[in-house]
Design a protein around this motif. Structure first.
Motif, PDB file in Angstrom:
ATOM      1  N   ASP A  66       1.453   2.615   7.808  1.00  0.00           N
ATOM      2  CA  ASP A  66       2.579   2.968   6.942  1.00  0.00           C
ATOM      3  C   ASP A  66       2.496   2.013   5.742  1.00  0.00           C
ATOM      4  OD1 ASP A  66       5.094   2.796   5.672  1.00  0.00           O
ATOM      5  OD2 ASP A  66       6.121   3.500   7.477  1.00  0.00           O
ATOM      6  N   TYR A  67       2.035   2.537   4.615  1.00  0.00           N
ATOM      7  CA  TYR A  67       1.716   1.653   3.481  1.00  0.00           C
ATOM      8  C   TYR A  67       2.951   1.085   2.795  1.00  0.00           C
ATOM      9  CZ  TYR A  67      -3.084   2.868   4.290  1.00  0.00           C
ATOM     10  OH  TYR A  67      -4.305   2.999   4.888  1.00  0.00           O
ATOM     11  N   GLU A  68       4.055   1.812   2.888  1.00  0.00           N
ATOM     12  CA  GLU A  68       5.298   1.268   2.322  1.00  0.00           C
ATOM     13  C   GLU A  68       5.727   0.041   3.134  1.00  0.00           C
ATOM     14  OE1 GLU A  68       9.667   3.021   1.426  1.00  0.00           O
ATOM     15  OE2 GLU A  68       8.012   4.472   1.572  1.00  0.00           O
ATOM     16  N   SER A  69       5.671   0.189   4.450  1.00  0.00           N
ATOM     17  CA  SER A  69       6.017  -0.920   5.333  1.00  0.00           C
ATOM     18  C   SER A  69       5.046  -2.083   5.114  1.00  0.00           C
ATOM     19  CB  SER A  69       5.975  -0.451   6.784  1.00  0.00           C
ATOM     20  OG  SER A  69       6.036  -1.532   7.671  1.00  0.00           O
ATOM     21  N   LEU A  70       3.772  -1.767   4.958  1.00  0.00           N
ATOM     22  CA  LEU A  70       2.773  -2.826   4.740  1.00  0.00           C
ATOM     23  C   LEU A  70       3.149  -3.684   3.526  1.00  0.00           C
ATOM     24  CD1 LEU A  70      -0.021  -4.179   5.214  1.00  0.00           C
ATOM     25  CD2 LEU A  70      -1.007  -2.369   3.779  1.00  0.00           C
ATOM     26  N   GLU A  71       3.494  -3.025   2.426  1.00  0.00           N
ATOM     27  CA  GLU A  71       3.825  -3.783   1.204  1.00  0.00           C
ATOM     28  C   GLU A  71       5.119  -4.578   1.380  1.00  0.00           C
ATOM     29  OE1 GLU A  71       1.574  -4.232  -0.858  1.00  0.00           O
ATOM     30  OE2 GLU A  71       0.294  -2.583  -0.242  1.00  0.00           O
ATOM     31  N   GLU A  72       6.131  -3.928   1.964  1.00  0.00           N
ATOM     32  CA  GLU A  72       7.425  -4.610   2.181  1.00  0.00           C
ATOM     33  C   GLU A  72       7.257  -5.820   3.092  1.00  0.00           C
ATOM     34  OE1 GLU A  72      10.458  -2.175   4.034  1.00  0.00           O
ATOM     35  OE2 GLU A  72      10.393  -0.861   2.264  1.00  0.00           O
ATOM     36  N   GLU A  73       6.559  -5.620   4.189  1.00  0.00           N
ATOM     37  CA  GLU A  73       6.423  -6.703   5.172  1.00  0.00           C
ATOM     38  C   GLU A  73       5.505  -7.815   4.648  1.00  0.00           C
ATOM     39  OE1 GLU A  73       8.292  -6.928   7.867  1.00  0.00           O
ATOM     40  OE2 GLU A  73       9.179  -4.964   7.519  1.00  0.00           O
ATOM     41  N   THR A  74       4.543  -7.445   3.815  1.00  0.00           N
ATOM     42  CA  THR A  74       3.680  -8.476   3.224  1.00  0.00           C
ATOM     43  C   THR A  74       4.519  -9.366   2.299  1.00  0.00           C
ATOM     44  OG1 THR A  74       1.759  -7.019   3.364  1.00  0.00           O
ATOM     45  CG2 THR A  74       1.583  -8.879   1.858  1.00  0.00           C
ATOM     46  N   ASP A  75       5.379  -8.731   1.514  1.00  0.00           N
ATOM     47  CA  ASP A  75       6.262  -9.524   0.634  1.00  0.00           C
ATOM     48  C   ASP A  75       7.180 -10.426   1.454  1.00  0.00           C
ATOM     49  OD1 ASP A  75       5.227  -8.570  -1.723  1.00  0.00           O
ATOM     50  OD2 ASP A  75       6.684  -6.945  -1.908  1.00  0.00           O
TER      51      ASP A  75
END
Ligand code: MLT
Length: 200
Positions: A66-75
């Protein structure tokens, strides 16, 4: 984010631990102490819950990220790392990110996709997440990564090689350890990671 901290002893390496799917902040503590018995440890627990298993970002099935989650969780993870580093008085550039599987994947993503002074990585059984939006030079980064071979049911050779290529193409210094023990950690690769860490 929930984390575990141990200041370690003077002269120890600074190891920042990111567990695999289903693990928690304690999962890699023994690995860290094997890598360096004096190490400082900062270890995070992934905040995504998948059927009771902790992860660092969501997925919709095996290797369907889930690429949206990936970006959010990386931040979120990066903010937590910065905050803890400030609180503990550790320079970002002094941490060695030590990740296994899902934890290795988010750590590699952080180095590739965020402009960060973080620069060292030990990644057990990571894979390319196929997100390559940056082209900045990564010659300050030094990464060791291990592959479980054809017996790894999760990480394909193509996905592993893709990650290696992503770092190499941007001039990162990459050391690869190819094993044949599948997705689990082996003593040989732990020793290889320890030798790499010793040189940092
Ligand atoms: C895992 O099970 O942890 C995966 O293979 C890697 C990931 O989902 O990031």
């Amino acid at each position: 984010m929930k984390s575990l901290y141990d200041a370690g002893q003077a002269g120890g390496k600074n190891l920042l631990l990111l567990h695999g799917t289903g693990g928690d902040e304690t999962s890699l503590v023994d690995v860290a102490r094997f890598l360096d018995g004096s190490c400082r440890i900062l270890s995070f627990k992934g905040e995504v819950n998948e059927d009771g298993m902790n992860r660092f970002f969501k997925r919709n099935g095996l290797n369907q990220f889930d690429y949206e989650s990936l970006e959010e969780e990386t931040d979120k993870l990066y903010e937590a790392i910065k905050q803890e580093s400030e609180d503990k008085g550790v320079d970002l550039a002094d941490w060695v990110l030590v990740g296994y599987s899902n934890g290795a994947n988010i750590a590699a993503h952080l180095l590739l996709e965020r402009d960060t002074p973080l620069r060292y990585g030990i990644f057990f059984h990571p894979m390319s997440l196929e997100v390559h939006t940056k082209t900045s030079d990564l010659s300050d980064k030094r990464v060791w990564m291990s592959y479980g071979g054809v017996n790894d049911p999760i990480v394909s050779e193509q996905a592993f090689d893709g990650l290696e290529r992503a770092f190499v193409a941007r001039n990162a210094n990459v050391v690869v350890d190819r094993t044949e023990f599948g997705h689990q950690l082996s003593m040989d690769e732990l020793k290889s990671a320890r030798a790499f860490l010793y040189q940092l």
